[in-house]
Design a protein around this motif. Structure first.
Motif, mmCIF file in Angstrom:
data_model
loop_
_atom_site.group_PDB
_atom_site.id
_atom_site.type_symbol
_atom_site.label_atom_id
_atom_site.label_comp_id
_atom_site.label_asym_id
_atom_site.label_seq_id
_atom_site.Cartn_x
_atom_site.Cartn_y
_atom_site.Cartn_z
ATOM 1 N N LEU A 1 0.836 -1.301 -0.059
ATOM 2 C CA LEU A 1 0.138 0.159 -0.108
ATOM 3 C C LEU A 1 0.980 1.228 0.180
ATOM 4 N N LEU B 1 2.002 1.863 -3.333
ATOM 5 C CA LEU B 1 0.906 2.642 -4.105
ATOM 6 C C LEU B 1 0.766 4.108 -3.984
ATOM 7 N N GLN C 1 -0.371 5.124 -0.862
ATOM 8 C CA GLN C 1 -1.422 5.410 0.501
ATOM 9 C C GLN C 1 -0.565 5.331 1.582
ATOM 10 N N GLU D 1 -8.377 -1.264 2.227
ATOM 11 C CA GLU D 1 -7.632 -0.304 1.351
ATOM 12 C C GLU D 1 -7.340 -0.861 -0.183
ATOM 13 N N LYS D 2 -6.851 -2.507 -0.076
ATOM 14 C CA LYS D 2 -6.576 -3.076 -0.975
ATOM 15 C C LYS D 2 -7.635 -3.111 -2.154
ATOM 16 N N HIS E 1 -8.402 0.575 -3.261
ATOM 17 C CA HIS E 1 -7.624 0.650 -4.512
ATOM 18 C C HIS E 1 -7.831 0.400 -5.840
ATOM 19 N N ASP F 1 -10.846 1.632 -7.065
ATOM 20 C CA ASP F 1 -10.689 3.140 -7.958
ATOM 21 C C ASP F 1 -10.143 2.795 -9.071
ATOM 22 N N THR F 2 -9.007 1.942 -9.186
ATOM 23 C CA THR F 2 -8.529 1.678 -10.440
ATOM 24 C C THR F 2 -9.409 1.303 -11.515
#
Length: 634
Positions: free
Chosen positions: A167, A170, A172, A185-186, A189, A192-193
């Motif tokens: 993270l 990335l 974050q 969060e994974k 992420h 979001d991608t």
């Protein structure tokens, strides 16, 4: 389990596949989903005594209207508190205008928790980490509807440090070091991608931002998001999630460590941690409830399409056997049969231990969770008696007397309720001696059933972790009855290694089997085995987890299971006890015979289903050697 341990959490997910008006018309209430969620959570109450939470999402709301609702509470009464909180919202409507309770459109627009996608979670906290912030569901918010994420799960990851590092790479900066945060969060992420990739695609086609939002919701590839997110996860997990626009999923780890069951028809999709919850709440027969396959996710798209998709290559299935022995409710038909079989398979060892003397042996169990295995044990004893009667009566060369005939026909196991858990006593006195005396009265006994100095008392437990309650309480209480011998029988094998996938067992010093092995090594002048194991663990600290082995197995290798059991007997036997004591454990082979579909046995065998498990057990042993009283994983 006489030693109390905390364990796996529970999940419940509901996706209503019809408009709320359908449930109002058919079932007489717009709160059909909420009522069922409450039932599913109460029927899994055994999976969470520290806290609970729910979340709902409304589909197709107008911009500016709230569409995500969440409420969490702590304590054993959390489920009731949560639904009282929700109920008050509808009680206010009832008091204002009762007719509005049947107006589903008005309810959806004006009252929270009237969504079509509902999620519930029951929590057991581990290692003192118990606060409202630790209660699921977790929420990752965004102004873009399809970027919102709500998750709740039954999981532990062994490689949180590695996941956090990813993270950081990335860009974050997670707010805390916990697997719940890293999982949230994974997934967030890659959600979001996926959103950004779809936005760029549709933007290049000349669509407006409003049009793009709808197209993203329609085309979001949930399987792709989950595959990317879980690529480097190492652990046991069942994770439920909802995206803000309405897509929902429940994903299960590649080894099938944590359980997940589901049912759906044209009205509803429901997923839980335990099958009977679905059967009870929806009156569904056993055979219609399915299990999510390892490495697969059950995905419900916003349009109602449901599919089971593989997001990770499955590995050898190692579903948790402790679910069958103890954790899951025995109302599951398969689990009930398996627990009875665990009891039956112990009969040869028990009969040998009592020298086949049923006349002078009393059989009982403690605690209540061992009851089903006890039924199986009693059935096994009755089967032995029938065979003995047949062989004796049919194969005798001489004539049998009337008295002998009567005795043989009346032979049966003496089955009694010996120990009863009393009202929970509060050990508020601070002095250790006084506190121990209070603990020794947690159980009460049924007096007058044991013939002093004549009878052997056999007591079945479903598992023995620390042996503390046996030593401080149960054995002393049973000894007051005056048996010549007390045999404690565990329907589970010896617990030798920590769990890192959900159960609150992570320190080597917690296991009486480990204490027994260490004691034997020291007694026999084999301390070098202990130090060699420690050296190997230290050398493995910087080795990739995929190349590690469980070096702690060496601690047990010099001894047979019986030798370990005999030393455990010595450890847990109070000094002032009069009766002879013996401890008998289930064999690993019989465990697999009884639970052939749940072969996850790492806490017994040391054979971990993921590479991270070997790192955890080695770390746990190093912590013990170094005097660190802390868990071996985050």
């Amino acid at each position: 389990m006489s030693d109390s341990i905390k364990h796996e959490c529970g999940i419940a997910l509901i996706r209503l596949l019809k408009p709320l008006s359908f449930y109002q018309q058919k079932y007489g209430t717009a709160l059909y989903g909420l009522n069922k969620l409450y039932l599913l959570m109460e029927k899994q109450h055994n999976r969470g005594q520290d806290g609970a939470g729910i979340a709902t999402i409304k589909l197709d709301t107008k911009p500016g209207n709230r569409y995500i609702s969440r409420y969490r509470a702590m304590g054993s009464g959390a489920v009731a508190e949560i639904f009282e909180h929700v109920q008050k919202k509808f009680a206010t409507v009832q008091a204002t205008d009762p007719h509005l309770l049947t107006d589903t459109e008005w309810l959806k627009e004006n009252v929270s928790f009237t969504g079509e996608v509902l999620m519930g979670h029951l929590r057991y906290g581990t290692h003192g980490k118990n606060s409202i912030e630790s209660c699921h569901p977790f929420l990752r918010q965004n102004n873009w509807m399809s970027r919102n994420l709500v998750i709740a799960g039954n999981f532990n990851m062994t490689n949180v440090d590695e996941l956090l590092e990813q993270l950081y790479e990335l860009g974050q900066h997670p707010k805390e070091k916990a697997d719940t945060v890293t999982v949230l969060e994974k997934i967030g992420h890659f959600l979001d991608t996926e959103n950004q990739e779809l936005f760029d695609k549709f933007k290049s086609e000349g669509l407006s931002n409003v049009e793009i939002s709808h197209k993203i919701a329609e085309n979001l590839d949930v399987k792709k998001i989950l595959r990317r997110s879980a690529k480097t996860w190492d652990g046991g997990y069942t994770i439920s999630g909802i995206f803000g626009h309405g897509d929902a999923f429940v994903m299960r780890d590649p080894a099938g460590i944590r359980p997940a069951y589901y049912y759906y028809d044209d009205e509803i999709l429901v997923v839980t941690s335990e099958r009977p919850a679905i059967q009870t709440a929806f009156n569904i027969p056993f055979e219609l409830v399915s299990e999510i396959k390892p490495g697969h996710a059950l995905i419900a798209k916003k349009d109602g399409k449901i599919s089971e998709e593989r997001f990770h290559e499955p590995v050898e299935q190692k579903s948790c056997s402790f679910e069958r022995i103890y954790f899951s409710r025995g109302s599951d038909a398969a689990i009930y049969k398996e627990r009875k079989q665990l009891g039956r398979l112990l009969c040869p060892q028990i009969l040998e231990a009592v020298n086949y003397d049923l006349k002078n042996t009393v059989f009982s169990y403690i605690p209540n969770t061992a009851e089903v295995a006890f039924y199986g044990m009693v059935e096994g004893l009755h089967k032995y008696v029938k065979k003995l009667q047949r062989d004796t009566l049919l194969n005798r060369a001489d004539k049998i007397s009337d008295q002998e005939m009567e005795e043989m026909l009346n032979l049966a196991p003496r089955v009694e309720k010996i120990a009863i858990k009393d009202v929970k006593l509060r050990t508020f006195i601070t002095q250790d001696a006084d506190r121990q005396d209070m603990v020794s009265h947690v159980y009460d006994t049924t007096y007058g059933l044991i013939r002093r100095g004549l009878d052997t008392l056999v007591v079945l437990d479903d598992s023995i972790v620390r042996g503390t309650t046996l030593k401080q309480s149960i054995l002393k209480i049973l000894d007051r009855l005056g048996p010549k011998k007390i045999i404690i029988v565990s329907s589970a094998p010896q617990i030798r290694y920590p769990d890192c996938y959900g159960i609150d067992m992570s320190r080597m010093g917690e296991f009486v089997a480990f204490e027994a092995a260490i004691s034997l090594l020291k007694e026999r002048g084999m301390e070098n085995v202990i130090f060699d194991a420690y050296d190997n663990c230290k050398k493995g600290e910087n080795i990739p987890k995929e190349n590690l082995t469980n070096y702690v197995k060496a601690i047990y290798k010099p001894f047979t299971p019986v030798e370990i059991s005999d030393r455990i007997t010595q450890i847990i036997t109070p000094k002032d006890i009069k009766a002879e004591v013996q401890v008998i454990y289930q064999t690993l082979e019989n465990l697999h015979l009884a639970c052939p579909q749940n072969l996850g046995d790492w806490y017994f065998s040391g054979d971990y289903p993921t590479p991270g498990g070997n790192r955890v057990v080695n770390k746990a042993f190093m912590n013990w050697m170094e005097g660190k009283n802390q868990r071996a994983y985050v």
